[in-house]
Design an enzyme around this catalytic site. Structure first.
Site, PDB file in Angstrom:
ATOM      1  N   CYS A 119       0.804  -1.227   0.000  1.00 63.45           N
ATOM      2  CA  CYS A 119       0.000   0.000   0.000  1.00 63.45           C
ATOM      3  C   CYS A 119       0.835   1.274   0.000  1.00 63.45           C
ATOM      4  CB  CYS A 119      -0.940   0.009   1.200  1.00 63.45           C
ATOM      5  SG  CYS A 119      -2.128  -1.345   1.185  1.00 63.45           S
ATOM      6  N   VAL A 252     -23.312   4.727  -0.078  1.00 63.69           N
ATOM      7  CA  VAL A 252     -23.319   4.483   1.362  1.00 63.69           C
ATOM      8  C   VAL A 252     -24.736   4.628   1.911  1.00 63.69           C
ATOM      9  CG1 VAL A 252     -22.819   6.914   1.897  1.00 63.69           C
ATOM     10  CG2 VAL A 252     -22.211   5.129   3.555  1.00 63.69           C
ATOM     11  N   ALA A 274     -18.143  -1.758   6.249  1.00 58.22           N
ATOM     12  CA  ALA A 274     -18.414  -0.316   6.241  1.00 58.22           C
ATOM     13  C   ALA A 274     -17.283   0.505   6.837  1.00 58.22           C
ATOM     14  CB  ALA A 274     -19.711  -0.029   6.991  1.00 58.22           C
ATOM     15  N   ALA A 276     -14.067  -0.379   6.898  1.00 58.10           N
ATOM     16  CA  ALA A 276     -12.801  -0.683   6.221  1.00 58.10           C
ATOM     17  C   ALA A 276     -12.834  -0.040   4.839  1.00 58.10           C
ATOM     18  CB  ALA A 276     -12.618  -2.196   6.093  1.00 58.10           C
ATOM     19  N   SER A 277     -11.671   0.070   4.218  1.00 63.16           N
ATOM     20  CA  SER A 277     -11.622   0.596   2.851  1.00 63.16           C
ATOM     21  C   SER A 277     -12.126  -0.460   1.872  1.00 63.16           C
ATOM     22  CB  SER A 277     -10.202   1.022   2.491  1.00 63.16           C
ATOM     23  OG  SER A 277      -9.323  -0.091   2.517  1.00 63.16           O
ATOM     24  N   VAL A 374     -11.470   5.043   3.344  1.00 68.12           N
ATOM     25  CA  VAL A 374     -12.696   4.336   3.720  1.00 68.12           C
ATOM     26  C   VAL A 374     -13.864   4.798   2.856  1.00 68.12           C
ATOM     27  CG1 VAL A 374     -14.451   4.166   5.544  1.00 68.12           C
ATOM     28  CG2 VAL A 374     -12.055   3.697   6.071  1.00 68.12           C
ATOM     29  N   CYS A 406       0.488   2.899   6.026  1.00 68.06           N
ATOM     30  CA  CYS A 406       1.015   1.605   6.448  1.00 68.06           C
ATOM     31  C   CYS A 406       1.054   0.665   5.253  1.00 68.06           C
ATOM     32  CB  CYS A 406       0.157   1.012   7.566  1.00 68.06           C
ATOM     33  SG  CYS A 406      -1.597   0.873   7.160  1.00 68.06           S
TER      34      CYS A 406
END
Length: 420
Positions: A119, A252, A274, A276-277, A374, A406
């Site tokens: 990432c 969403v 929801a 989390a990405s 997200v 990260c």
């Protein structure tokens, strides 16, 4: 008197071409150059199997690179090297960064390198390009990242087909989302962090809702439009489709957040689809150059790169790795966390940002103020470049910003910039 026959002429012609390419070689120097961000552009982020799914990562990369060079206001042949992050490379053909570079119309003599730091790939590309510019190896470079998670193939092991059929593995999961050391999904690592730092499901859901709200507000205000290059999708005889807005943040339903089941731990789990990405497609590119090159080319830079750092922790603790990279940045720059006007911490999971805010003890009101992965989406090779480019656009003159991300395996990268 020497005679130049066809073979000799061919050798001379080849030699001339070789000499023509040498201007892109590396020359080191003793003093470090100041490195600036001349421009930053990105495609909209498409949902998984959504608006951008018909285009490979390399095409998205070409679009971002071309836009970044145009917005820098420089001729394409001024770009002497390109680094592009790309994680899920299977099935794309040789050298994805080379494909993206030539597809953007840059010179065939432009060297390219594809970077894979999971990432953090897009951000690491910026860091490596900055190093090359600081050392005088190059004067103008493009760095960024690209990913089309919609086009990632499945794979099977080579060898005789076993009795009972074959097993196909999803390369997204195998090469992008699995902790190879513990042999489980990155979401399990996120759950581990949530337990260690006592971060609840409710906190993560609240953070995710806030991310969607901030992303919508940023788009509605026109704040994000400056960094976007539209993508044209050919429809073969029908009118082209033009994609010019992120797709994910509009998909969403807040009423469902608290009702969703946890994904990675059934009992006492906290991470859901929801908070989390998501899986996404997109590309981002920045034109970096020395301050001297900016002066020569009459470029007004967006920002300067002040410092950058990497850190590494136990693989299972990858969500908190940015908290170890950031202090290195601040120490190198001689700054305090209070000096930072804006923080971009990539939202691989909501718990990642919550954990790093807690560990660094920073003001959450300054973190991801315009939403994050997200709600916007997380094309994994792109995201690190996206958050640096976003900061370069929205910071105010004289302000400092830190972007941290990260990466799987327990790593993180971070970049500190100052708006010019």
């Amino acid at each position: 008197m020497a005679f130049c026959g066809p073979r000799t002429a061919a050798r001379l012609s080849h030699s001339t071409r070789a000499l023509h390419y040498t201007h892109r070689g590396h020359v080191s120097q003793r003093t470090l150059n100041e490195v600036v961000i001349a421009s930053a552009a990105r495609t909209p982020i498409g949902s998984f199997q959504g608006s951008l799914s018909s285009l490979p990562a390399t095409k998205l990369g070409s679009i971002a690179i071309k836009a970044a060079v145009e917005r820098a206001g420089i001729p394409g042949d001024e770009v002497k090297e390109v680094y592009m992050g790309n994680v899920l490379q299977a099935g794309q053909g040789q050298a994805p960064s080379r494909q993206a570079t030539l597809g953007a119309g840059l010179a065939i003599s432009t060297p390219t390198t594809t970077i894979n730091k999971v990432c953090a790939s897009g951000m690491k590309s910026i860091m490596l390009a900055a190093q090359s510019l600081m050392c005088g190896h190059q004067q103008v470079m493009v760095a960024g990242g690209m990913e089309s998670m919609s086009n990632v193939p499945y794979c099977m092991s080579r060898g005789a087909t076993p009795y009972g059929g074959v097993k196909l593995e999803d390369i997204i999961v195998k090469d992008g989302l699995t902790d190879v050391y513990n042999k489980f999904h990155m979401g399990n690592c996120a759950e581990n962090t949530a337990k260690k730092l006592s971060i609840s499901r409710e906190e993560q859901d609240s953070f995710a809702i806030n991310s969607y709200t901030r992303s919508k507000a940023a788009w509605d205000s026109g704040l994000i439009a400056n960094e976007i290059v539209s993508v044209t999708i050919s429809q073969k005889g029908r009118p082209d489709i033009i994609v010019q807005e992120d797709e994910e943040y509009k998909r969403v339903d807040f009423s469902k957040f608290s009702k969703l089941k946890t994904v990675f731990q059934k009992d006492n789990g906290t991470v859901t689809a929801a908070n989390a990405s998501t899986l996404n497609d997109g590309a981002a590119a920045l034109v970096l150059m020395t301050a001297g090159a900016a002066s020569r080319l009459n470029v007004t830079p967006l920002a300067r790169i002040v410092a950058f750092a990497d850190a590494a922790v136990d693989p299972i603790d990858f969500p908190i790795a940015p908290a170890y990279a950031v202090p290195k940045l601040l120490s190198e720059a001689g700054l305090k966390k209070e000096d930072i006007a804006m923080w971009e911490i990539n939202e691989a999971f909501s718990v990642v940002v919550l954990a790093n805010v807690k560990m660094l003890d920073i003001d959450p009101a300054r973190v991801n103020v315009n939403g994050g992965a997200v709600s916007l989406g997380h094309p994994i090779g792109m995201s690190g470049a996206r958050i640096v480019g976003h900061m370069a656009h929205v910071l105010k003159k004289g302000q400092f910003g830190i972007a941290g991300i990260c990466n799987g395996g327990g790593g993180a990268s971070a970049v500190l910039i100052e708006k010019l």
